[in-house]
Each structure stands twice: as C-alpha cells, then as structure tokens.
Design a protein around this motif. Structure first.
Motif, PDB file in Angstrom:
ATOM      1  N   MET A  20       0.798  -1.228   0.000  1.00 57.46           N
ATOM      2  CA  MET A  20       0.000   0.000   0.000  1.00 57.46           C
ATOM      3  C   MET A  20       0.828   1.274   0.000  1.00 57.46           C
ATOM      4  SD  MET A  20      -3.285  -0.906   2.407  1.00 57.46           S
ATOM      5  CE  MET A  20      -2.464  -1.711   3.789  1.00 57.46           C
ATOM      6  N   HIS A  21       2.157   1.144   0.002  1.00 61.46           N
ATOM      7  CA  HIS A  21       2.989   2.345   0.119  1.00 61.46           C
ATOM      8  C   HIS A  21       4.120   2.345  -0.916  1.00 61.46           C
ATOM      9  CE1 HIS A  21       0.810   3.432   3.701  1.00 61.46           C
ATOM     10  NE2 HIS A  21       1.050   2.241   4.207  1.00 61.46           N
ATOM     11  N   LEU A  22       3.737   2.336  -2.175  1.00 60.41           N
ATOM     12  CA  LEU A  22       4.711   2.421  -3.261  1.00 60.41           C
ATOM     13  C   LEU A  22       5.091   3.887  -3.470  1.00 60.41           C
ATOM     14  CD1 LEU A  22       2.930   0.038  -5.792  1.00 60.41           C
ATOM     15  CD2 LEU A  22       4.851  -0.542  -4.305  1.00 60.41           C
ATOM     16  N   CYS A  23       6.313   4.117  -3.916  1.00 59.33           N
ATOM     17  CA  CYS A  23       6.739   5.496  -4.166  1.00 59.33           C
ATOM     18  C   CYS A  23       7.970   5.500  -5.046  1.00 59.33           C
ATOM     19  CB  CYS A  23       7.056   6.202  -2.842  1.00 59.33           C
ATOM     20  SG  CYS A  23       7.714   7.877  -3.045  1.00 59.33           S
ATOM     21  N   ASP A  24       8.030   6.439  -5.948  1.00 62.02           N
ATOM     22  CA  ASP A  24       9.244   6.713  -6.712  1.00 62.02           C
ATOM     23  C   ASP A  24       9.091   8.108  -7.306  1.00 62.02           C
ATOM     24  OD1 ASP A  24      11.440   6.922  -8.361  1.00 62.02           O
ATOM     25  OD2 ASP A  24      11.305   4.871  -9.097  1.00 62.02           O
ATOM     26  N   MET A  25       9.646   9.094  -6.618  1.00 61.30           N
ATOM     27  CA  MET A  25       9.497  10.475  -7.062  1.00 61.30           C
ATOM     28  C   MET A  25      10.205  10.747  -8.381  1.00 61.30           C
ATOM     29  SD  MET A  25       7.408  12.079  -5.233  1.00 61.30           S
ATOM     30  CE  MET A  25       7.759  13.736  -5.828  1.00 61.30           C
ATOM     31  N   SER A  26      11.111   9.853  -8.780  1.00 59.14           N
ATOM     32  CA  SER A  26      11.797  10.076 -10.049  1.00 59.14           C
ATOM     33  C   SER A  26      10.837   9.960 -11.228  1.00 59.14           C
ATOM     34  CB  SER A  26      12.959   9.088 -10.220  1.00 59.14           C
ATOM     35  OG  SER A  26      12.492   7.781 -10.502  1.00 59.14           O
ATOM     36  N   VAL A  27       9.715   9.263 -11.047  1.00 61.91           N
ATOM     37  CA  VAL A  27       8.707   9.181 -12.103  1.00 61.91           C
ATOM     38  C   VAL A  27       7.430   9.910 -11.693  1.00 61.91           C
ATOM     39  CG1 VAL A  27       9.603   7.041 -13.081  1.00 61.91           C
ATOM     40  CG2 VAL A  27       7.878   6.928 -11.278  1.00 61.91           C
ATOM     41  N   GLY A  28       7.509  10.688 -10.606  1.00 59.22           N
ATOM     42  CA  GLY A  28       6.373  11.484 -10.187  1.00 59.22           C
ATOM     43  C   GLY A  28       5.381  10.772  -9.299  1.00 59.22           C
ATOM     44  N   LEU A  29       5.686   9.557  -8.874  1.00 59.66           N
ATOM     45  CA  LEU A  29       4.754   8.823  -8.019  1.00 59.66           C
ATOM     46  C   LEU A  29       4.974   9.194  -6.564  1.00 59.66           C
ATOM     47  CD1 LEU A  29       2.530   6.660  -7.711  1.00 59.66           C
ATOM     48  CD2 LEU A  29       4.360   4.960  -7.444  1.00 59.66           C
ATOM     49  N   MET A  30       4.028   9.977  -6.021  1.00 62.12           N
ATOM     50  CA  MET A  30       4.042  10.286  -4.599  1.00 62.12           C
ATOM     51  C   MET A  30       3.754   8.999  -3.819  1.00 62.12           C
ATOM     52  SD  MET A  30       4.382  13.716  -4.123  1.00 62.12           S
ATOM     53  CE  MET A  30       3.370  14.379  -2.805  1.00 62.12           C
ATOM     54  N   PRO A  31       4.091   8.953  -2.531  1.00 57.38           N
ATOM     55  CA  PRO A  31       3.762   7.754  -1.750  1.00 57.38           C
ATOM     56  C   PRO A  31       2.272   7.438  -1.841  1.00 57.38           C
ATOM     57  CG  PRO A  31       5.214   9.185  -0.501  1.00 57.38           C
ATOM     58  CD  PRO A  31       4.820   9.949  -1.727  1.00 57.38           C
ATOM     59  N   THR A  32       1.934   6.198  -2.173  1.00 52.18           N
ATOM     60  CA  THR A  32       0.527   5.829  -2.284  1.00 52.18           C
ATOM     61  C   THR A  32      -0.105   5.788  -0.891  1.00 52.18           C
ATOM     62  OG1 THR A  32       1.100   3.472  -2.301  1.00 52.18           O
ATOM     63  CG2 THR A  32       0.871   4.559  -4.424  1.00 52.18           C
ATOM     64  N   PHE A  33      -1.409   6.025  -0.847  1.00 47.48           N
ATOM     65  CA  PHE A  33      -2.099   6.259   0.423  1.00 47.48           C
ATOM     66  C   PHE A  33      -2.971   5.087   0.829  1.00 47.48           C
ATOM     67  CE2 PHE A  33      -1.093  10.380  -1.307  1.00 47.48           C
ATOM     68  CZ  PHE A  33      -0.672  11.097  -0.199  1.00 47.48           C
TER      69      PHE A  33
END
Length: 327
Positions: free
Chosen positions: A108-121
């Motif tokens: 439930m908490h994926l994230c990768d700011m390098s592709v613009g994905l904020m931490p999922t909620f």
C-alpha cells in the motif's frame, strides 16, 4: 530517473502498442501478486486492479514525467504505468530490498518520485489534499507541472475530497482530480452510498469542469486527462474526471466478492479494457492477432521470473526503518 524507468515512461507516452503491452503487463503482475498472497508467500494484505488497466495507462500516457501523481492503496497498476519496473513493484510488495523504497513500504505504500509517483495512500481520500498541496507548489514555483489525485468512488463521500477540491478551485491550482469509479467502495455498491449517479456532477458545486469518462477505453482516458492537464497548465484551475471502470477482484486479497449481483462480473468482462484496445490495434494494423498470445505469454513469464528474483533477494534490516526519516 533511471534510464529504464524513463524508457518505460516514454513508451506509454508515445507508442500505442507499448500502451497495450503495459496493460497486459499490469494484469499479469497483479495476477501473480494475488497468487503469491494465496500461497502465503507475502505478509499483510493487498488490493489489485485487474480490470482497471486502461485508467492507469491512460493517465500515465497523458502526463509528463515532471507531473506528480497521488494514488491509492490500489496503486500497483499506476506505479507500473508511470515507469516503475515489475521488480520494483513486486519487490516492495514482497518486502525485499529490490523494492521501490527498499521493501519497507509494502503493497500500500509504493513510491518513486523520479517518475512522479508520490507515496501511495492507505487512508481513503488522503491523496486529494496532498495533490492540492503539490499543485500549490507548482503554482508558487511558476512551473507548468500538474498534480493528479486518483481516488475511488468511496473517497468522494469524505471530507478530504470536498476540502481539497474546494481549495484547489478557489486558488485555481493546477490539479486534476480523477475518481476511479469501480462501482464499489470496499464491499458496498455505489448506489448504496452515493445519492447521485455521476460523481463528476459534484464539480459544479466548486465551479470547475466535471466529465464522465469511459474508464475501459485507454484512448478516452488519455484524451480526457490531456485536456484537463492542458487546462491546468494554462492557469485555468482544476477539473474533476470520473472514470467509469470495474475491479474484477474483490476489495482485498481475502475478498471473494460474494456481494456482486449474478452476471455483473461477466457483463464487465465483455468490455475488458485489454481486449477492447487489442482489437482496436489489430484494426489499425498496429498489432497482429497472433502477437496477442505472444505478448500475454511474455508478460506472464516476466511476472514469474520477477517473483523468483524477489524471493531470492534479501529482506531489509531493522535499521532500514530509519533510512527515510527526515530530521
């Protein structure tokens, strides 16, 4: 942004065939993830998005890598569409160091700011005000980046939805609010929780455009998001898009969806987003019929290979919990 992630992102932005392949990949990875949980190889829970692939890929194909995206715990498909690799996604879900944040976030908490994905909620609707804040950041900095919030139909009935959109409308923030209406808020059909047929109608209360979109059609999703993003970049404020879609799986890994009316699932299968888009590409002579089987087999093989790689990778150490803490 890694070169592989950049290539994956650019592929869905520019290549219609690549969009089809990514949708098939999402389905295969999600199927594998459900299988791993069923085998007891992963702890916790998960929420998969089979049936909603057109929304994920359509949104990613319409955005720039510098735009930011806030999505829900049902975010594996969006992560893959935005450019994360199956290894990054499965590694995170399986709690391995090869995951997108080192295996400490989970499903439930994926994230990768390098592709613009904020931490999922994991909190329903929490991404709406966060996207408003990200849009304010772009506005203050004077960039023409856009913040996108994806949320389910259930989130449209909580305070954060109304507060976030209201603020964005007042300040004309460069945001796009996208409701993935998959017909169920957890275990409740939308008709039992929401007194209007179309959530997009609520846009009128905030003086912003609202549009109902066929969430089973990746081209329709892409066109709607492109138009809303262009409006936001031009300083005209936010929009509310409602993607009518459907989740084939239950709410979470243990839910077999016995509450569904007889025949409903089969009706939605008839408008499967992957089959629909595949047939369109065949008609456009961008894809051969025999290639469909090859693409599906390749995606399933990749998902199986990635699962094996994740099982062989180490789990993060106890000290890893402090690596992403800011002081």
């Amino acid at each position: 942004m890694s070169s592989e992630a950049l290539e994956r992102r650019e592929a869905v932005r520019t290549d219609r065939r690549a969009r089809y392949e990514r949708m098939v990949e999402i389905r295969a990875v999600e199927d594998k993830i459900r299988g791993l949980f069923a085998e007891g190889l992963v702890h916790g829970t998960t929420h998969t998005c089979q049936g909603q692939e057109a929304v994920a890929v359509g949104v990613a194909s319409a955005l720039r890598p510098t735009d930011v995206v806030c999505c829900t715990y049902r975010g594996h498909g969006h992560a893959l569409a935005l450019g994360l690799t199956p290894l990054q996604v499965c590694g995170e879900i399986m709690g391995r160091v090869v995951g997108s944040i080192g295996g400490v976030g989970g499903s439930m908490h994926l994230c990768d700011m390098s592709v613009g994905l904020m931490p999922t909620f994991a909190i329903v609707g929490a991404g709406v005000p966060v996207a408003a804040g990200a849009a304010l950041t772009a506005q203050v900095r004077g960039t023409d980046d856009v913040a996108v919030s994806l949320f389910g139909d259930g989130a449209a009935n909580i305070g954060a939805f109304h507060e976030g959109i209201n603020l964005a409308a007042i300040w004309k923030l460069p945001a796009v609010f996208i409701c993935e209406n998959n017909q169920y808020g957890e275990y409740s059909p939308i008709a039992a929780t929401t007194p209007i047929e179309n959530i997009a109608e609520r846009a009128g209360a905030y003086g912003i455009p609202g549009e109902v979109v066929d969430g089973q059609d990746v081209d329709a999703v892409c066109a709607a998001v492109e138009a809303a993003a262009a409006r936001a970049r031009a300083g005209e404020g936010p929009s509310l898009l409602e993607m009518k879609t459907y989740r084939y799986a239950g709410h979470s890994r243990s839910d077999t969806a016995p509450y569904r009316p007889e025949g409903e699932l089969e009706e939605w299968y008839e408008r499967d987003p992957i089959d629909t888009f595949g047939a369109r590409l065949v008609a456009e002579e961008l894809l051969a019929v025999e290639e469909i089987v090859e693409i599906e087999a390749s995606a399933k093989a990749l998902a199986a290979e990635v699962a094996e790689q994740c099982m062989a990778a180490p789990a993060p150490g106890v000290g890893s919990m402090f690596e992403n803490v800011l002081v």
